[in-house]
Scaffold this active site. Sequence first.
Site, short mmCIF file in Angstrom:
data_model
loop_
_atom_site.label_atom_id
_atom_site.label_comp_id
_atom_site.label_asym_id
_atom_site.label_seq_id
_atom_site.Cartn_x
_atom_site.Cartn_y
_atom_site.Cartn_z
N LYS A 49 36.27 22.15 32.59
CA LYS A 49 35.51 23.30 32.08
C LYS A 49 36.25 24.55 32.51
O LYS A 49 36.26 24.91 33.67
CB LYS A 49 34.09 23.29 32.65
CG LYS A 49 33.06 23.87 31.76
CD LYS A 49 32.59 25.29 31.95
CE LYS A 49 32.87 26.11 33.12
NZ LYS A 49 33.19 27.51 32.79
N CYS B 20 43.68 35.16 44.44
CA CYS B 20 42.97 34.84 45.70
C CYS B 20 43.86 35.07 46.91
O CYS B 20 43.35 35.21 48.02
CB CYS B 20 42.54 33.38 45.70
SG CYS B 20 41.43 33.01 44.37
N GLU C 10 36.60 40.60 49.10
CA GLU C 10 37.80 40.58 48.26
C GLU C 10 37.64 41.63 47.15
O GLU C 10 36.67 41.59 46.40
CB GLU C 10 37.87 39.19 47.64
CG GLU C 10 39.21 38.63 47.40
CD GLU C 10 39.12 37.17 46.93
OE1 GLU C 10 38.01 36.64 46.68
OE2 GLU C 10 40.19 36.57 46.81
N GLU D 250 39.18 25.60 46.26
CA GLU D 250 40.09 26.71 46.55
C GLU D 250 39.30 27.97 46.28
O GLU D 250 39.07 28.34 45.13
CB GLU D 250 41.33 26.57 45.65
CG GLU D 250 42.52 27.33 46.16
CD GLU D 250 42.81 28.55 45.33
OE1 GLU D 250 42.31 29.64 45.71
OE2 GLU D 250 43.50 28.41 44.32
C1 SIN Z 1 44.76 32.04 42.91
O1 SIN Z 1 44.64 33.25 42.79
O2 SIN Z 1 43.77 31.32 43.09
C2 SIN Z 1 46.08 31.33 42.82
C3 SIN Z 1 47.23 32.21 43.02
C4 SIN Z 1 48.54 31.48 43.05
O3 SIN Z 1 48.68 30.35 42.59
O4 SIN Z 1 49.48 32.09 43.56
#
Ligand code: SIN
Length: 491
Positions: free
Chosen positions: A182, A294, A393, A260
């Site tokens: 999804k 992230c 964040e 993650e």
């Molecule tokens: C992400 O922002 O979750 C992944 C970033 C990356 O693969 O460098």
Amino acid sequence: MLDSLAQADLLRSQNLVGQEWSDARAGQRLAVTNPATGEVIASVPDSHAADAALAADAAAAAFPAWSRRTARERAQIIKRWHALILAHEADLARIISAEQGKPLHESTGEVRYGASYVEWFAEEATRICGDVIAEAVPGRKMLVIKEPVGVVAAITPWNFPLAMIARKIAPALAAGCTVVAKPAEDTPLTALALVWLAQQAGLPAGVLNIVTASREHTPAVVDSWLADPRVRKITFTGSTPVGKHLARESAGTLKKLSLELGGNAPFIVFDDADLDAAVDGLMAAKFRNGGQTCVCPNRVYVQDAVHDDFVQRLAARVQALHVGPATERAAQIGPMINARAVDKIDRHVQDAVAHGARVVTGGARVRSADGPHYYAPTVLVNATPAMALAGEETFGPVAPVFRFHGEEEVVRHANDTPFGLAAYFYSNDVRRIWRVAQALETGIVGINEGALASEAAPFGGVKESGYGREGSRHGLDDYMHTKYLCQGQLL
Ligand code: SIN
């Protein structure tokens, strides 16, 4: 941008369940928009629980045959998929930019980046092996084998619409799992195109299924998989609150999880660092994808003695960044994904200023004829832990600079967060490098380096940034379980 695809079949507008491309059973549709302007560019099914259940049926039915294929057979199909992704690089990049907004050159980079995971896991598939344990009892053999966990549900984010789904699906398929996926509601088109290419590569029906859904219907889709005992693993990239929900709700059937989740990466510049390298590293890490990653540095700590020099060099580079739509060749920062994202960035900047930060450059929305979702690349100084951006964040092109005095103090501040995905630091003192690398509470540490992700390395966090790893041999292990075989009576 979508009008100029060389292979128009890449633009899918249906779910893939089994071997059928089909609409949601209730017939509802979800509009896909250009993030810069809000203009509708396509539509896909707005699926519900019934569609998710059909996808799980197909994946469960396909699992026995797929898992029994030899690793080499699976690898060959995944390699063909890899070749097709690269062959359609330009079209895939256009689709990413159209629905996600990142500049076209970054989208091309993402296609290659995502493809590198597909190639890696095709190769790793053929290296799956177990152990033979030294005999503890005469006449008894002990062996360890690896088996695919079963049906995997992959739930993916909008910031890297190709790379994030590729690095979940490829190891799952390599391990012998089947998949229900999804994609994020903002960026379903890239995922559908990728799945179509997997089908063209010869993936058998039911091995890979995808359903798209709106923000409103996503909980029903995901809840259906959470409750389904045939779904043995959830792999998710996204926010920590959603990750916690998945962990709680999958407890009923004790699924394996890879999560993650959010980050709050510190980027530390010690006074012995190479400042040019540190500015280069920060530019690469902070402003990739407009700051919507992230692993983006969220807090920049600069030691007293080099603070002003560093800020001056950084501001000059940030001021020079070109903001514009994905189609503009010179664009380096595209639009943010939606109005909520821009509002959050602006709230963080306004809150920081109210708490004593000074805007060195940027600090406001860009009033652009290209749309309302652009934010000026920003450098702030005098940042403090009291500001919202120190704890949350920002997910945007904002670099808040905190001044620090000593190593112990900065490590304490860097670790003072529930998150632990990535951290970066710049230093030329070899003893300090080892001390700080070990003291930082994150799953990933960049040492004199701003570009960390690689298919060959384990990507993932600690603390409330989640668990499980993507990429490397660890990324394949996450889709298998370990079975111990003990055979007796051999004498
Ligand atoms: C992400 O922002 O979750 C992944 C970033 C990356 O693969 O460098």
